[in-house]
Motif scaffolding. Structure first.
Motif, PDB file in Angstrom:
ATOM      1  N   TYR A 112      -1.933   6.118  -5.056  1.00 48.04           N
ATOM      2  CA  TYR A 112      -3.396   6.237  -5.097  1.00 48.04           C
ATOM      3  C   TYR A 112      -3.909   7.664  -4.902  1.00 48.04           C
ATOM      4  CZ  TYR A 112      -2.109   5.960  -0.189  1.00 48.04           C
ATOM      5  OH  TYR A 112      -1.495   6.174   1.011  1.00 48.04           O
ATOM      6  N   GLU A 162       4.271  14.872  12.004  1.00 48.58           N
ATOM      7  CA  GLU A 162       3.175  14.091  11.413  1.00 48.58           C
ATOM      8  C   GLU A 162       2.556  13.050  12.353  1.00 48.58           C
ATOM      9  OE1 GLU A 162       4.227  11.941   7.834  1.00 48.58           O
ATOM     10  OE2 GLU A 162       2.390  10.754   7.938  1.00 48.58           O
ATOM     11  N   ILE A 163       1.245  13.163  12.526  1.00 46.00           N
ATOM     12  CA  ILE A 163       0.531  12.093  13.247  1.00 46.00           C
ATOM     13  C   ILE A 163      -0.535  11.435  12.372  1.00 46.00           C
ATOM     14  CG2 ILE A 163       0.981  12.842  15.614  1.00 46.00           C
ATOM     15  CD1 ILE A 163      -1.825  14.118  15.650  1.00 46.00           C
ATOM     16  N   GLN A 216      -5.660   0.554   4.302  1.00 43.55           N
ATOM     17  CA  GLN A 216      -6.373   1.482   3.421  1.00 43.55           C
ATOM     18  C   GLN A 216      -7.052   0.859   2.205  1.00 43.55           C
ATOM     19  OE1 GLN A 216      -4.074   4.787   1.837  1.00 43.55           O
ATOM     20  NE2 GLN A 216      -5.356   4.723   0.001  1.00 43.55           N
ATOM     21  N   GLY A 228      -5.019   7.825   7.947  1.00 41.85           N
ATOM     22  CA  GLY A 228      -4.574   6.925   9.002  1.00 41.85           C
ATOM     23  C   GLY A 228      -3.930   7.752  10.101  1.00 41.85           C
ATOM     24  N   MET A 287      -2.425   1.574  13.829  1.00 44.44           N
ATOM     25  CA  MET A 287      -3.003   2.663  13.037  1.00 44.44           C
ATOM     26  C   MET A 287      -4.522   2.508  12.994  1.00 44.44           C
ATOM     27  SD  MET A 287      -1.730   4.321   9.461  1.00 44.44           S
ATOM     28  CE  MET A 287      -1.412   2.821   8.585  1.00 44.44           C
ATOM     29  N   ARG A 342      10.715   8.438  16.310  1.00 42.02           N
ATOM     30  CA  ARG A 342       9.320   8.323  15.901  1.00 42.02           C
ATOM     31  C   ARG A 342       9.038   7.170  14.929  1.00 42.02           C
ATOM     32  NH1 ARG A 342       7.760  13.261  12.413  1.00 42.02           N
ATOM     33  NH2 ARG A 342       8.875  12.612  10.555  1.00 42.02           N
ATOM     34  N   GLY A 394      -1.841  10.788   8.109  1.00 39.67           N
ATOM     35  CA  GLY A 394      -1.575  10.938   6.680  1.00 39.67           C
ATOM     36  C   GLY A 394      -2.770  10.396   5.922  1.00 39.67           C
ATOM     37  N   ARG A 451       2.540   7.727  17.695  1.00 40.70           N
ATOM     38  CA  ARG A 451       2.998   9.113  17.528  1.00 40.70           C
ATOM     39  C   ARG A 451       2.042  10.080  18.206  1.00 40.70           C
ATOM     40  NH1 ARG A 451       5.377   9.853  11.520  1.00 40.70           N
ATOM     41  NH2 ARG A 451       6.921   8.177  11.620  1.00 40.70           N
ATOM     42  N   ARG A 469       6.195  -1.709   8.991  1.00 37.23           N
ATOM     43  CA  ARG A 469       7.084  -1.046   8.023  1.00 37.23           C
ATOM     44  C   ARG A 469       8.518  -1.447   8.321  1.00 37.23           C
ATOM     45  NH1 ARG A 469       3.987   3.969   6.468  1.00 37.23           N
ATOM     46  NH2 ARG A 469       1.886   3.093   6.591  1.00 37.23           N
ATOM     47  N   GLY A 522      -9.777   9.205   2.859  1.00 35.08           N
ATOM     48  CA  GLY A 522      -9.522   8.545   4.135  1.00 35.08           C
ATOM     49  C   GLY A 522      -8.171   8.959   4.685  1.00 35.08           C
ATOM     50  N   SER A 544      -0.762  -0.917   5.843  1.00 40.69           N
ATOM     51  CA  SER A 544      -1.922  -0.041   6.030  1.00 40.69           C
ATOM     52  C   SER A 544      -3.151  -0.819   5.592  1.00 40.69           C
ATOM     53  CB  SER A 544      -1.741   1.200   5.148  1.00 40.69           C
ATOM     54  OG  SER A 544      -2.987   1.822   4.896  1.00 40.69           O
ATOM     55  N   CYS A 590       0.846  -1.198   0.000  1.00 40.70           N
ATOM     56  CA  CYS A 590       0.000   0.000   0.000  1.00 40.70           C
ATOM     57  C   CYS A 590       0.876   1.240   0.000  1.00 40.70           C
ATOM     58  CB  CYS A 590      -0.908  -0.010   1.230  1.00 40.70           C
ATOM     59  SG  CYS A 590      -1.981   1.438   1.376  1.00 40.70           S
ATOM     60  N   GLU A 598      11.303  -0.197   8.017  1.00 34.80           N
ATOM     61  CA  GLU A 598      12.009   1.062   7.782  1.00 34.80           C
ATOM     62  C   GLU A 598      13.327   1.030   8.519  1.00 34.80           C
ATOM     63  OE1 GLU A 598       9.409   4.913   7.256  1.00 34.80           O
ATOM     64  OE2 GLU A 598       8.394   3.572   8.627  1.00 34.80           O
ATOM     65  N   GLY A 619      -1.455   7.479  13.306  1.00 26.81           N
ATOM     66  CA  GLY A 619      -0.495   6.622  14.005  1.00 26.81           C
ATOM     67  C   GLY A 619      -0.695   6.798  15.502  1.00 26.81           C
TER      68      GLY A 619
HETATM   69  O1  4AD Z   1       1.384   8.504   6.282  1.00 31.51           O
HETATM   70  P1  4AD Z   1       1.185   7.019   6.287  1.00 31.51           P
HETATM   71  O2  4AD Z   1       2.228   6.174   5.670  1.00 31.51           O
HETATM   72  O3  4AD Z   1      -0.217   6.794   5.594  1.00 31.51           O
HETATM   73  C1  4AD Z   1      -0.791   5.589   5.294  1.00 31.51           C
HETATM   74  O4  4AD Z   1      -0.362   4.515   5.610  1.00 31.51           O
HETATM   75  C2  4AD Z   1      -2.129   5.693   4.623  1.00 31.51           C
HETATM   76  N1  4AD Z   1      -2.345   4.489   3.804  1.00 31.51           N
HETATM   77  C3  4AD Z   1      -3.183   5.848   5.685  1.00 31.51           C
HETATM   78  C4  4AD Z   1      -4.568   6.033   5.092  1.00 31.51           C
HETATM   79  O5  4AD Z   1      -4.779   6.963   4.341  1.00 31.51           O
HETATM   80  N2  4AD Z   1      -5.502   5.180   5.447  1.00 31.51           N
HETATM   81  O6  4AD Z   1       0.963   6.531   7.782  1.00 31.51           O
HETATM   82  C5  4AD Z   1      -0.056   7.067   8.560  1.00 31.51           C
HETATM   83  C6  4AD Z   1       0.429   7.427   9.943  1.00 31.51           C
HETATM   84  C7  4AD Z   1       1.528   8.489   9.961  1.00 31.51           C
HETATM   85  O7  4AD Z   1       0.977   9.769   9.901  1.00 31.51           O
HETATM   86  C8  4AD Z   1       2.204   8.222  11.283  1.00 31.51           C
HETATM   87  O8  4AD Z   1       1.475   8.797  12.342  1.00 31.51           O
HETATM   88  C9  4AD Z   1       2.106   6.711  11.402  1.00 31.51           C
HETATM   89  O9  4AD Z   1       1.054   6.293  10.549  1.00 31.51           O
HETATM   90  N3  4AD Z   1       3.356   6.050  11.014  1.00 31.51           N
HETATM   91  C10 4AD Z   1       4.222   5.510  11.885  1.00 31.51           C
HETATM   92  N4  4AD Z   1       4.231   5.449  13.226  1.00 31.51           N
HETATM   93  C11 4AD Z   1       5.249   4.817  13.833  1.00 31.51           C
HETATM   94  N5  4AD Z   1       6.272   4.249  13.179  1.00 31.51           N
HETATM   95  C12 4AD Z   1       6.330   4.270  11.826  1.00 31.51           C
HETATM   96  N6  4AD Z   1       7.331   3.660  11.185  1.00 31.51           N
HETATM   97  C13 4AD Z   1       5.259   4.922  11.115  1.00 31.51           C
HETATM   98  N7  4AD Z   1       4.985   5.137   9.816  1.00 31.51           N
HETATM   99  C14 4AD Z   1       3.817   5.814   9.781  1.00 31.51           C
END
Ligand code: 4AD
Ligand code: MG
Length: 429
Positions: free
Chosen positions: A328, A352-353, A185, A398, A221, A214, A355, A403, A206, A396, A183, A162, A208, A400
């Motif tokens: 998307y 960012e909290i 989503q 999400g 989520m 953070r 997205g 955070r 993730r 929509g 996600s 996603c 990452e 976190g």
């Molecule tokens: O901005 P992100 O990547 O958005 C999505 O995943 C969309 N598909 C959500 C949607 O539209 N339904 O992630 C959303 C939130 C971020 O703003 C952040 O708060 C949190 O998820 N986040 C993390 N929190 C902790 N550790 C990580 N590695 C994170 N990555 C994202």
């Protein structure tokens, strides 16, 4: 009668029994002051030698930190004690005499505490944070339910990405490959075409390679998705949800917030409306603060921190360049280089909290983006179906959870906001 410490006030003057653990102990020779915790709270139990049997007093001498105990005693009002009550001990039993407990009231390094996370969770600071976590989650769910949303759980084992293919955790799925969900989503989009307003809540993953304050590899989520909603509807919903969540915290968790040193006035300032800043204006603001991030790039922790320090409430940044956001995202009709994306940045430098944004609803346009992003079309056939059968504009986001808790608690690092954080260098305990 067995009672829990949080309800002790209802039993003033009565004899009750508490089952718990010894948190701390002081003695002045003939009197023991025992701090007992039972998960619901902490109470001081006072044992006076002259009022107890010799065996009972002996057990109090013997008992050590984190031994499990059963204490009987009379509930007394006491203005000086934190909970307002104390217990005059009538009987005392040790269920299990603890081995020397590794975590003492003295300072420990974070690595040591993380290595003992399963025990660290017994401390009062962790209790406060976990209770705050509970309210954050419940308040968001309550809010969405009141707004007519249906919770629909989405799968964790998935066939496709996603949020980009670089952070996927891969696993064997018999003779195929599966990925842990980044996600919910894409499934929420299908679900909102069935039910209108839906949300998912669960762990997301993730891979990452980020060792920051953070980033978690596994985080929770909450993701609402709404049919027929635009990016503006989305911002209004997010704003209302955050205001509601903060108001619930102030109602239920003021003592917890204070106990971890949170400045409550910062949370009291969280009122709608939140400022809305388009990416281009955010770039101008960054330039004026000496930040030279090239146009077109996504914000990192530095940029988000600079932007969010400018406001005393969360700020929306919307219309990021399409090239720095996911496949998307619907392009802005006024400038197709921009996307109808929106992030919410928490104040005080937290960043960012949430997205999210408005999704592409047109079949051809989505197919083009899937190809441009070199995603395997087969795995997205079902997702494309949503643009074949009664497609509608939809949006929509999400949030976190960890955070968000880091921000509302006003703490440094998100590792304390989840019971068992999964980080780049930590998978234990
Ligand atoms: O901005 P992100 O990547 O958005 C999505 O995943 C969309 N598909 C959500 C949607 O539209 N339904 O992630 C959303 C939130 C971020 O703003 C952040 O708060 C949190 O998820 N986040 C993390 N929190 C902790 N550790 C990580 N590695 C994170 N990555 C994202
Ligand atoms: Mg994001």
């Amino acid at each position: 009668m067995d009672v829990t410490i949080d309800k002790i006030g209802e039993y003033e003057g009565q004899s009750v029994r508490i089952k718990g653990w010894l948190y701390n102990k002081r003695s002045s020779g003939k009197i023991f002051f025992l701090q007992i915790r039972d998960g619901s709270g902490i109470i001081q139990a006072v044992g006076v030698k002259s009022q107890l049997s010799p065996e009972c007093f002996e057990k109090m001498q013997k008992v050590v930190q984190e031994s499990s105990v059963i204490v009987s005693g009379r509930v007394k009002k006491d203005e000086r004690s934190p909970g307002g009550y104390e217990l005059s001990v009538e009987n005392f039993d040790i269920i299990h005499l603890s081995e020397p407990y590794p975590i003492s009231p003295k300072e420990h390094g974070v690595d040591f505490l993380m290595e003992h996370r399963h025990l660290w969770l017994r401390s009062s600071r962790q209790h406060a944070i976990m209770k705050i976590r509970n309210t954050v989650i419940r308040a968001c769910e309550d809010f969405l339910r009141q707004e007519g949303f249906l919770r629909m759980d989405t799968p964790i084992l998935t066939p496709a990405a996603c949020e980009g293919t670089t952070t996927l955790f891969e696993t064997d799925y018999f003779d195929k490959k599966a990925y842990l969900s980044q996600s919910g989503q894409l499934y929420n989009e299908a679900n909102c075409m069935a039910f209108g307003k839906v949300y998912s809540f669960g762990p997301t993953f993730r891979a990452e390679k980020s060792k920051t304050r953070r980033h978690l590899m596994e985080f929770w989520m909450l993701e609402p998705e709404i049919a027929f909603a635009t990016i503006d509807d989305l911002m209004e919903l997010e704003e209302n949800m955050i205001v509601y969540m903060v108001s619930r915290l102030l109602e239920l968790n003021k003592a917890d917030l204070k106990s971890i040193g949170r400045d409550i006035s910062k949370l009291e300032a969280i009122k709608a409306p939140f400022p809305r800043l388009c990416y281009n204006d955010a770039i101008k603001l960054l330039r004026s603060k000496g930040n030279e991030l090239p146009w077109g790039e996504d914000f990192g922790a530095d940029e988000e921190s600079i932007l969010s320090l400018n406001f005393d409430k969360p700020v929306f940044v919307h219309r990021y360049p399409a090239k720095c956001k996911a496949f998307y995202m619907k392009p802005d009709s006024e400038d197709p280089n921009l996307s109808l994306s929106v992030d919410m940045l928490a104040p005080e430098g937290y960043g960012e909290i949430t997205g999210g944004g408005q999704r592409i609803e047109d079949y051809e346009e989505l197919l083009k983006r899937i190809e441009e992003h070199k995603l395997p079309k087969d795995a997205y056939e079902w997702y494309l179906d949503l643009r074949r059968y009664g497609s509608v504009p939809h949006s929509g986001f999400g949030i976190g959870i960890e955070r968000t808790i880091t921000w509302v608690c006003g703490i440094e690092h998100l590792r304390e906001t989840i019971p068992y954080p999964r980080m780049l260098t930590r998978l234990y305990p």
